[in-house]
Design an enzyme around this catalytic site. Sequence first.
Site, short mmCIF file in Angstrom:
data_model
loop_
_atom_site.label_atom_id
_atom_site.label_comp_id
_atom_site.label_asym_id
_atom_site.label_seq_id
_atom_site.Cartn_x
_atom_site.Cartn_y
_atom_site.Cartn_z
N HIS A 142 37.63 37.73 42.67
CA HIS A 142 37.69 36.81 43.82
C HIS A 142 36.44 37.07 44.66
O HIS A 142 36.27 38.17 45.17
CB HIS A 142 38.94 37.07 44.65
CG HIS A 142 40.20 36.97 43.85
ND1 HIS A 142 40.95 35.82 43.78
CD2 HIS A 142 40.82 37.88 43.05
CE1 HIS A 142 41.99 36.02 42.99
NE2 HIS A 142 41.94 37.26 42.53
N ASP A 145 38.86 42.38 40.33
CA ASP A 145 39.73 41.66 41.26
C ASP A 145 39.08 41.49 42.65
O ASP A 145 38.51 40.44 42.92
CB ASP A 145 41.09 42.36 41.36
CG ASP A 145 42.24 41.44 41.76
OD1 ASP A 145 42.02 40.22 41.82
OD2 ASP A 145 43.35 41.94 41.98
N ASP A 146 39.20 42.49 43.50
CA ASP A 146 38.64 42.46 44.86
C ASP A 146 37.97 43.80 45.14
O ASP A 146 38.48 44.62 45.90
CB ASP A 146 39.77 42.23 45.89
CG ASP A 146 40.53 40.95 45.61
OD1 ASP A 146 40.02 39.87 45.93
OD2 ASP A 146 41.65 41.04 45.05
N HIS A 195 47.39 33.62 38.10
CA HIS A 195 47.89 34.96 38.36
C HIS A 195 49.40 34.95 38.06
O HIS A 195 50.14 34.13 38.63
CB HIS A 195 47.70 35.35 39.82
CG HIS A 195 46.30 35.76 40.18
ND1 HIS A 195 45.21 34.97 39.94
CD2 HIS A 195 45.83 36.89 40.77
CE1 HIS A 195 44.12 35.60 40.39
NE2 HIS A 195 44.47 36.76 40.90
N HIS A 231 37.89 38.16 36.12
CA HIS A 231 38.91 38.07 37.18
C HIS A 231 38.32 38.74 38.42
O HIS A 231 38.40 39.95 38.58
CB HIS A 231 40.19 38.76 36.72
CG HIS A 231 41.30 38.73 37.72
ND1 HIS A 231 42.62 38.93 37.39
CD2 HIS A 231 41.31 38.53 39.07
CE1 HIS A 231 43.39 38.86 38.45
NE2 HIS A 231 42.61 38.62 39.51
N GLU A 236 51.86 40.05 38.13
CA GLU A 236 51.20 41.14 38.90
C GLU A 236 52.33 41.87 39.63
O GLU A 236 52.65 43.00 39.31
CB GLU A 236 50.17 40.55 39.87
CG GLU A 236 49.47 41.60 40.74
CD GLU A 236 48.52 40.99 41.79
OE1 GLU A 236 48.62 39.77 42.08
OE2 GLU A 236 47.67 41.74 42.32
#
Length: 339
Positions: A16, A275-276, A194, A14, A197
Amino acid sequence: MEHFIAGLPKLELHLHIEGTLEPELMFALAARNGLTLPWPDVGAVRAAYEFDNLQSFLDLYYLGASVLIHEQDFFDLTFAYLKRCAADKVVHVEIFFDPQTHTARGIPFEVVLGGIERALQAGEESFGISWRLIMSFLRHLSEEAAFATLAEAEPHLARLHGVGLDSGELGNPPTKFAGVFARARALGLPVVCHAGEEGPAAYIWQAINELQVRRIDHGVRCVDDPELLRYLADTRLPLTVCPLSNVRLKVFEDMGQHNVLTLLEKGLCITINSDDPAYFGGYLGANFEALARDLGASREQLCRLSLNAVEASWLSLADKARLTRDIRAHGACHDALPG
Ligand code: ADE
Ligand code: ZN
Protein backbone atom coordinates in the site's frame (compact mmCIF):
# COMPACT_ATOMS: atom_id res chain seq x y z
CA MET A 1 22.58 -15.30 4.09
CA GLU A 2 22.28 -11.50 4.27
CA HIS A 3 24.48 -11.19 1.20
CA PHE A 4 22.42 -13.84 -0.59
CA ILE A 5 19.13 -12.06 0.19
CA ALA A 6 20.54 -8.64 -0.74
CA GLY A 7 21.43 -9.93 -4.22
CA LEU A 8 18.30 -12.00 -4.85
CA PRO A 9 16.03 -10.31 -7.43
CA LYS A 10 12.67 -9.71 -5.70
CA LEU A 11 9.16 -8.67 -6.73
CA GLU A 12 6.63 -6.92 -4.50
CA LEU A 13 2.95 -7.65 -5.21
CA HIS A 14 1.26 -6.44 -2.03
CA LEU A 15 2.20 -2.92 -1.02
CA HIS A 16 0.00 0.00 0.00
CA ILE A 17 1.77 3.16 -1.11
CA GLU A 18 0.19 5.07 1.79
CA GLY A 19 1.83 2.49 4.08
CA THR A 20 5.30 3.58 2.98
CA LEU A 21 4.95 7.00 4.64
CA GLU A 22 7.92 7.16 7.01
CA PRO A 23 7.48 9.46 10.03
CA GLU A 24 10.25 11.78 8.75
CA LEU A 25 8.38 12.36 5.47
CA MET A 26 5.07 12.63 7.37
CA PHE A 27 6.51 15.55 9.38
CA ALA A 28 8.17 17.14 6.35
CA LEU A 29 4.90 17.06 4.38
CA ALA A 30 2.89 18.33 7.35
CA ALA A 31 5.27 21.30 7.63
CA ARG A 32 5.19 21.91 3.85
CA ASN A 33 1.38 21.86 3.87
CA GLY A 34 0.91 23.88 7.08
CA LEU A 35 -0.68 20.98 8.98
CA THR A 36 -0.28 20.01 12.62
CA LEU A 37 0.10 16.36 13.58
CA PRO A 38 -1.11 15.00 16.93
CA TRP A 39 2.48 13.99 17.88
CA PRO A 40 5.31 16.32 18.93
CA ASP A 41 8.02 14.60 16.87
CA VAL A 42 9.12 11.63 14.78
CA GLY A 43 10.06 9.60 17.87
CA ALA A 44 6.55 9.97 19.29
CA VAL A 45 4.99 8.73 16.03
CA ARG A 46 7.23 5.66 16.02
CA ALA A 47 6.37 5.04 19.67
CA ALA A 48 2.68 5.02 18.70
CA TYR A 49 3.26 2.09 16.31
CA GLU A 50 2.14 -0.55 18.79
CA PHE A 51 -0.85 -2.31 17.29
CA ASP A 52 -3.35 -4.75 18.83
CA ASN A 53 -5.02 -5.67 15.56
CA LEU A 54 -5.70 -4.46 12.01
CA GLN A 55 -8.13 -1.69 13.06
CA SER A 56 -5.72 -0.09 15.55
CA PHE A 57 -3.20 0.19 12.70
CA LEU A 58 -5.74 1.49 10.17
CA ASP A 59 -6.72 4.35 12.51
CA LEU A 60 -3.12 5.61 12.47
CA TYR A 61 -2.59 4.85 8.77
CA TYR A 62 -5.55 6.99 7.68
CA LEU A 63 -4.43 9.79 10.00
CA GLY A 64 -0.90 9.70 8.56
CA ALA A 65 -2.21 9.82 4.99
CA SER A 66 -3.90 13.17 5.72
CA VAL A 67 -0.58 14.99 5.11
CA LEU A 68 -0.76 14.01 1.41
CA ILE A 69 -2.35 16.97 -0.38
CA HIS A 70 -0.52 17.92 -3.59
CA GLU A 71 0.60 15.90 -6.61
CA GLN A 72 4.22 16.44 -5.52
CA ASP A 73 3.41 14.85 -2.12
CA PHE A 74 2.24 11.65 -3.82
CA PHE A 75 5.31 11.77 -6.07
CA ASP A 76 7.70 12.18 -3.11
CA LEU A 77 6.01 9.35 -1.19
CA THR A 78 6.20 6.94 -4.12
CA PHE A 79 9.70 7.86 -5.23
CA ALA A 80 11.03 7.39 -1.67
CA TYR A 81 9.53 3.88 -1.69
CA LEU A 82 11.16 3.07 -5.04
CA LYS A 83 14.55 4.19 -3.72
CA ARG A 84 14.15 1.66 -0.90
CA CYS A 85 13.19 -0.94 -3.48
CA ALA A 86 16.32 -0.27 -5.51
CA ALA A 87 18.45 -0.71 -2.36
CA ASP A 88 16.71 -4.06 -1.70
CA LYS A 89 17.09 -5.33 -5.30
CA VAL A 90 13.34 -5.21 -5.89
CA VAL A 91 13.01 -5.33 -9.68
CA HIS A 92 9.22 -5.18 -10.13
CA VAL A 93 6.35 -3.79 -8.03
CA GLU A 94 2.54 -4.05 -8.23
CA ILE A 95 1.31 -1.48 -5.74
CA PHE A 96 -2.04 -0.46 -4.26
CA PHE A 97 -3.36 3.01 -3.74
CA ASP A 98 -6.56 3.87 -1.85
CA PRO A 99 -8.22 6.75 -3.77
CA GLN A 100 -11.10 7.03 -1.27
CA THR A 101 -8.68 7.90 1.54
CA HIS A 102 -7.86 11.04 -0.42
CA THR A 103 -10.98 11.93 -2.42
CA ALA A 104 -12.98 11.92 0.86
CA ARG A 105 -10.69 14.80 1.97
CA GLY A 106 -11.32 16.74 -1.24
CA ILE A 107 -8.11 15.70 -3.03
CA PRO A 108 -8.92 15.11 -6.72
CA PHE A 109 -8.46 11.56 -8.07
CA GLU A 110 -6.22 12.93 -10.82
CA VAL A 111 -3.84 14.52 -8.28
CA VAL A 112 -3.39 11.19 -6.48
CA LEU A 113 -3.01 9.11 -9.63
CA GLY A 114 -0.81 11.69 -11.36
CA GLY A 115 1.75 11.92 -8.55
CA ILE A 116 2.02 8.16 -8.01
CA GLU A 117 2.24 7.40 -11.73
CA ARG A 118 4.87 10.09 -12.39
CA ALA A 119 7.04 8.62 -9.61
CA LEU A 120 6.61 5.08 -10.97
CA GLN A 121 7.74 6.29 -14.39
CA ALA A 122 10.71 8.13 -12.82
CA GLY A 123 11.58 5.03 -10.78
CA GLU A 124 11.55 2.89 -13.91
CA GLU A 125 13.91 5.33 -15.62
CA SER A 126 16.25 5.76 -12.64
CA PHE A 127 16.30 2.23 -11.21
CA GLY A 128 14.84 -0.01 -13.93
CA ILE A 129 11.96 -1.07 -11.65
CA SER A 130 8.92 -2.15 -13.67
CA TRP A 131 5.48 -1.63 -12.19
CA ARG A 132 1.71 -2.08 -12.19
CA LEU A 133 -0.82 0.05 -10.30
CA ILE A 134 -3.88 -1.38 -8.50
CA MET A 135 -6.74 0.81 -7.31
CA SER A 136 -8.10 -0.52 -4.04
CA PHE A 137 -11.57 0.07 -2.57
CA LEU A 138 -12.03 0.57 1.16
CA ARG A 139 -14.27 -2.25 2.38
CA HIS A 140 -15.45 -0.43 5.54
CA LEU A 141 -17.26 1.95 3.15
CA SER A 142 -20.34 0.99 1.10
CA GLU A 143 -20.44 -0.76 -2.26
CA GLU A 144 -22.11 2.39 -3.60
CA ALA A 145 -19.03 4.39 -2.63
CA ALA A 146 -16.87 1.84 -4.46
CA PHE A 147 -19.10 2.17 -7.56
CA ALA A 148 -18.67 5.97 -7.40
CA THR A 149 -14.89 5.58 -7.19
CA LEU A 150 -14.87 3.19 -10.13
CA ALA A 151 -16.90 5.70 -12.15
CA GLU A 152 -14.36 8.41 -11.24
CA ALA A 153 -11.57 6.12 -12.40
CA GLU A 154 -13.19 5.25 -15.74
CA PRO A 155 -11.60 8.11 -17.74
CA HIS A 156 -8.20 6.84 -16.50
CA LEU A 157 -8.71 3.10 -16.97
CA ALA A 158 -5.77 2.73 -19.34
CA ARG A 159 -3.52 3.90 -16.48
CA LEU A 160 -4.78 1.29 -14.00
CA HIS A 161 -3.86 -2.40 -14.07
CA GLY A 162 -6.30 -3.86 -11.58
CA VAL A 163 -8.69 -3.43 -8.68
CA GLY A 164 -8.31 -4.55 -5.05
CA LEU A 165 -10.18 -4.51 -1.75
CA ASP A 166 -8.60 -3.53 1.58
CA SER A 167 -9.25 -1.92 5.02
CA GLY A 168 -11.12 -3.57 7.95
CA GLU A 169 -11.89 -7.15 6.98
CA LEU A 170 -14.10 -8.46 9.79
CA GLY A 171 -17.78 -7.75 9.08
CA ASN A 172 -16.96 -6.60 5.51
CA PRO A 173 -16.94 -9.83 3.49
CA PRO A 174 -16.00 -9.94 -0.20
CA THR A 175 -19.67 -10.62 -1.16
CA LYS A 176 -20.50 -7.04 -0.10
CA PHE A 177 -18.58 -5.94 -3.24
CA ALA A 178 -19.65 -8.62 -5.73
CA GLY A 179 -21.49 -6.08 -7.93
CA VAL A 180 -18.70 -3.53 -8.24
CA PHE A 181 -16.09 -6.24 -8.81
CA ALA A 182 -18.24 -7.67 -11.63
CA ARG A 183 -18.29 -4.19 -13.16
CA ALA A 184 -14.49 -3.84 -12.78
CA ARG A 185 -13.99 -7.21 -14.49
CA ALA A 186 -16.38 -6.22 -17.27
CA LEU A 187 -14.19 -3.14 -17.82
CA GLY A 188 -11.26 -5.51 -18.33
CA LEU A 189 -9.55 -5.02 -14.98
CA PRO A 190 -8.13 -8.07 -13.19
CA VAL A 191 -9.14 -8.14 -9.52
CA VAL A 192 -7.51 -9.10 -6.22
CA CYS A 193 -8.83 -8.99 -2.66
CA HIS A 194 -7.51 -8.96 0.91
CA ALA A 195 -9.02 -12.07 2.48
CA GLY A 196 -8.11 -14.40 5.31
CA GLU A 197 -5.88 -11.86 7.10
CA GLU A 198 -8.11 -11.54 10.17
CA GLY A 199 -11.20 -12.93 8.46
CA PRO A 200 -12.11 -16.61 8.08
CA ALA A 201 -11.30 -19.06 5.29
CA ALA A 202 -14.90 -18.57 4.09
CA TYR A 203 -13.92 -15.03 2.98
CA ILE A 204 -11.17 -16.54 0.81
CA TRP A 205 -13.74 -18.80 -0.87
CA GLN A 206 -15.97 -15.76 -1.46
CA ALA A 207 -13.08 -13.86 -3.05
CA ILE A 208 -12.45 -16.83 -5.35
CA ASN A 209 -16.04 -17.74 -6.25
CA GLU A 210 -17.84 -14.40 -6.11
CA LEU A 211 -15.13 -11.87 -6.97
CA GLN A 212 -13.12 -14.15 -9.30
CA VAL A 213 -9.80 -12.89 -8.01
CA ARG A 214 -6.42 -13.42 -9.71
CA ARG A 215 -4.64 -13.43 -6.34
CA ILE A 216 -5.53 -13.47 -2.66
CA ASP A 217 -3.87 -10.78 -0.53
CA HIS A 218 -2.74 -12.37 2.77
CA GLY A 219 -4.88 -15.54 2.78
CA VAL A 220 -3.01 -17.13 5.69
CA ARG A 221 -6.26 -18.37 7.32
CA CYS A 222 -6.60 -20.86 4.44
CA VAL A 223 -4.83 -23.21 6.82
CA ASP A 224 -8.17 -23.74 8.63
CA ASP A 225 -9.82 -25.37 5.60
CA PRO A 226 -8.24 -28.53 4.11
CA GLU A 227 -10.39 -28.34 0.97
CA LEU A 228 -9.27 -24.76 0.38
CA LEU A 229 -5.64 -25.76 0.88
CA ARG A 230 -6.06 -28.45 -1.76
CA TYR A 231 -7.74 -25.97 -4.13
CA LEU A 232 -4.96 -23.39 -3.71
CA ALA A 233 -2.24 -26.00 -4.24
CA ASP A 234 -3.98 -27.46 -7.31
CA THR A 235 -4.78 -24.15 -9.00
CA ARG A 236 -1.67 -22.23 -7.85
CA LEU A 237 -3.91 -19.20 -7.24
CA PRO A 238 -1.26 -17.00 -5.59
CA LEU A 239 -1.27 -15.68 -2.01
CA THR A 240 0.56 -12.41 -1.32
CA VAL A 241 1.71 -13.05 2.24
CA CYS A 242 3.14 -10.27 4.44
CA PRO A 243 5.07 -11.83 7.34
CA LEU A 244 6.24 -8.73 9.28
CA SER A 245 2.78 -7.18 8.91
CA ASN A 246 1.12 -10.33 10.27
CA VAL A 247 3.30 -10.31 13.37
CA ARG A 248 2.87 -6.56 14.00
CA LEU A 249 -0.94 -6.86 13.63
CA LYS A 250 -1.00 -9.95 15.84
CA VAL A 251 -2.30 -12.32 13.18
CA PHE A 252 0.54 -14.54 14.51
CA GLU A 253 2.00 -14.23 18.01
CA ASP A 254 5.57 -14.15 16.71
CA MET A 255 7.46 -14.95 13.52
CA GLY A 256 8.22 -18.44 14.81
CA GLN A 257 4.47 -19.21 14.64
CA HIS A 258 4.03 -17.99 11.04
CA ASN A 259 2.68 -20.61 8.63
CA VAL A 260 4.27 -19.23 5.46
CA LEU A 261 6.84 -21.99 4.95
CA THR A 262 4.28 -24.69 5.78
CA LEU A 263 2.02 -23.29 3.04
CA LEU A 264 4.97 -23.06 0.65
CA GLU A 265 5.86 -26.71 1.24
CA LYS A 266 2.24 -27.73 0.60
CA GLY A 267 2.75 -26.44 -2.94
CA LEU A 268 0.83 -23.15 -2.72
CA CYS A 269 2.03 -20.22 -4.82
CA ILE A 270 3.22 -18.18 -1.83
CA THR A 271 4.84 -14.78 -2.35
CA ILE A 272 6.49 -12.48 0.22
CA ASN A 273 5.56 -8.81 0.55
CA SER A 274 5.86 -5.87 2.93
CA ASP A 275 2.26 -4.48 3.01
CA ASP A 276 2.87 -1.20 4.92
CA PRO A 277 6.62 -1.21 5.57
CA ALA A 278 6.87 2.21 7.25
CA TYR A 279 4.48 0.97 9.95
CA PHE A 280 5.60 -2.64 10.29
CA GLY A 281 9.35 -2.32 10.71
CA GLY A 282 10.73 -3.43 7.37
CA TYR A 283 10.71 -3.38 3.60
CA LEU A 284 10.83 -6.45 1.37
CA GLY A 285 14.45 -7.38 2.15
CA ALA A 286 13.68 -7.33 5.88
CA ASN A 287 10.74 -9.70 5.32
CA PHE A 288 13.02 -12.18 3.55
CA GLU A 289 15.60 -11.82 6.32
CA ALA A 290 12.98 -12.51 8.99
CA LEU A 291 12.04 -15.77 7.25
CA ALA A 292 15.68 -16.89 7.19
CA ARG A 293 16.39 -15.79 10.77
CA ASP A 294 13.19 -16.78 12.59
CA LEU A 295 11.85 -19.64 10.46
CA GLY A 296 15.11 -21.07 9.16
CA ALA A 297 14.11 -20.57 5.51
CA SER A 298 16.74 -22.04 3.19
CA ARG A 299 18.23 -20.27 0.19
CA GLU A 300 16.32 -22.66 -2.05
CA GLN A 301 13.04 -21.70 -0.36
CA LEU A 302 13.81 -17.99 -0.70
CA CYS A 303 14.55 -18.48 -4.41
CA ARG A 304 11.29 -20.38 -4.78
CA LEU A 305 9.39 -17.52 -3.09
CA SER A 306 10.89 -15.07 -5.58
CA LEU A 307 10.11 -17.39 -8.51
CA ASN A 308 6.53 -17.67 -7.24
CA ALA A 309 6.27 -13.88 -7.34
CA VAL A 310 7.31 -13.93 -11.00
CA GLU A 311 4.60 -16.53 -11.67
CA ALA A 312 2.02 -14.48 -9.71
CA SER A 313 2.92 -11.14 -11.30
CA TRP A 314 1.13 -9.47 -14.19
CA LEU A 315 4.31 -9.14 -16.24
CA SER A 316 4.51 -10.24 -19.87
CA LEU A 317 5.72 -13.78 -20.59
CA ALA A 318 8.98 -12.35 -21.96
CA ASP A 319 9.64 -10.37 -18.76
CA LYS A 320 8.70 -13.42 -16.66
CA ALA A 321 11.21 -15.52 -18.60
CA ARG A 322 13.96 -12.91 -18.11
CA LEU A 323 13.36 -12.58 -14.35
CA THR A 324 13.10 -16.36 -13.93
CA ARG A 325 16.54 -16.66 -15.54
CA ASP A 326 17.98 -13.92 -13.30
CA ILE A 327 16.65 -15.54 -10.11
CA ARG A 328 17.84 -18.99 -11.19
CA ALA A 329 21.28 -17.61 -12.01
CA HIS A 330 21.53 -15.99 -8.56
CA GLY A 331 20.39 -19.25 -6.93
CA ALA A 332 22.89 -21.34 -8.91
CA CYS A 333 25.70 -18.91 -8.14
CA HIS A 334 25.05 -19.45 -4.39
CA ASP A 335 24.43 -23.22 -4.63
CA ALA A 336 20.76 -22.70 -3.75
CA LEU A 337 19.50 -24.11 -7.05
CA PRO A 338 21.01 -26.53 -9.57
CA GLY A 339 23.12 -24.69 -12.14
N1 ADE B 1 -4.69 -1.27 4.24
C1 ADE B 1 -3.38 -1.09 4.40
N2 ADE B 1 -2.83 -2.19 4.92
C2 ADE B 1 -3.82 -3.11 5.08
C3 ADE B 1 -3.87 -4.43 5.56
N3 ADE B 1 -2.81 -5.08 6.01
N4 ADE B 1 -5.07 -5.05 5.59
C4 ADE B 1 -6.16 -4.41 5.16
N5 ADE B 1 -6.15 -3.16 4.70
C5 ADE B 1 -4.99 -2.49 4.65
ZN1 ZN C 1 -2.46 -5.13 2.58
